[in-house]
Design a protein around this motif. Sequence first.
Motif, mmCIF file in Angstrom:
data_model
loop_
_atom_site.group_PDB
_atom_site.id
_atom_site.type_symbol
_atom_site.label_atom_id
_atom_site.label_comp_id
_atom_site.label_asym_id
_atom_site.label_seq_id
_atom_site.Cartn_x
_atom_site.Cartn_y
_atom_site.Cartn_z
ATOM 1 N N UNK A 108 -35.749 -20.432 -77.635
ATOM 2 C CA UNK A 108 -35.605 -19.416 -78.978
ATOM 3 C C UNK A 108 -34.843 -18.294 -78.876
ATOM 4 N N UNK A 109 -34.164 -17.798 -79.837
ATOM 5 C CA UNK A 109 -33.687 -16.300 -79.557
ATOM 6 C C UNK A 109 -33.574 -15.898 -81.178
ATOM 7 N N UNK A 110 -33.973 -14.515 -81.182
ATOM 8 C CA UNK A 110 -33.702 -13.852 -82.307
ATOM 9 C C UNK A 110 -32.154 -13.779 -82.696
ATOM 10 N N UNK A 111 -31.824 -14.173 -83.904
ATOM 11 C CA UNK A 111 -30.460 -13.932 -84.251
ATOM 12 C C UNK A 111 -30.420 -12.695 -85.127
ATOM 13 N N UNK A 112 -30.638 -12.587 -86.181
ATOM 14 C CA UNK A 112 -30.697 -11.397 -87.107
ATOM 15 C C UNK A 112 -31.807 -11.208 -87.715
ATOM 16 N N UNK A 113 -32.003 -10.126 -88.557
ATOM 17 C CA UNK A 113 -33.274 -9.902 -89.212
ATOM 18 C C UNK A 113 -34.164 -11.091 -89.645
ATOM 19 N N UNK A 114 -35.056 -11.155 -89.003
ATOM 20 C CA UNK A 114 -36.282 -12.136 -89.348
ATOM 21 C C UNK A 114 -35.737 -13.584 -89.173
ATOM 22 N N UNK A 115 -34.898 -13.732 -88.042
ATOM 23 C CA UNK A 115 -34.409 -15.295 -88.064
ATOM 24 C C UNK A 115 -34.518 -15.515 -86.617
ATOM 25 N N UNK A 116 -35.032 -16.823 -86.215
ATOM 26 C CA UNK A 116 -34.946 -17.034 -84.854
ATOM 27 C C UNK A 116 -34.008 -18.558 -84.898
ATOM 28 N N UNK A 117 -33.516 -18.810 -83.804
ATOM 29 C CA UNK A 117 -32.585 -19.831 -83.491
ATOM 30 C C UNK A 117 -33.321 -20.784 -82.483
ATOM 31 N N UNK A 118 -33.110 -21.986 -82.831
ATOM 32 C CA UNK A 118 -33.565 -23.168 -81.747
ATOM 33 C C UNK A 118 -32.634 -23.348 -80.711
ATOM 34 N N UNK A 119 -32.916 -23.110 -79.569
ATOM 35 C CA UNK A 119 -31.908 -23.319 -78.204
ATOM 36 C C UNK A 119 -32.099 -24.774 -78.037
ATOM 37 N N UNK A 120 -31.087 -25.213 -77.020
ATOM 38 C CA UNK A 120 -31.077 -26.429 -76.354
ATOM 39 C C UNK A 120 -32.495 -26.921 -75.489
#
Length: 112
Positions: free
Chosen positions: A79-91
């Motif tokens: 997972x990675x931080x995208x923008x303010x308060x959001x995490x993104x699920x990675x492969x």
Amino acid sequence: MTESSGTGVEALLRADSVALAASTFVRVFAGVGLGREQARYQVGKELHRQFGKPHSDDHYAYEAIVLQLVLVWEQARVAARAHSGVLILLPDGVRLLAATDATDELRALLSR
């Protein structure tokens, strides 16, 4: 990791950080699709569920643990931080979600 044997910041700080990162990841990202967003506050919410809500003095310790978990996820590229308060699920996060033993899988992802 199963439910904590204690509650509060002391139990949270005693928890194995990789096992905690794995179990929290699975709970927070369950049902989230690849590339989709998950609110960072869900991590804190999950820790509150497992360890109880922090007393005012412990709030910053909980926030530090949340940040540590996110950093473990980023190091493992799940997972990675995208923008303010959001995490993104990675492969690799999808791979972790599908693992039979999330802790072992996270350890393997961290060691590559």
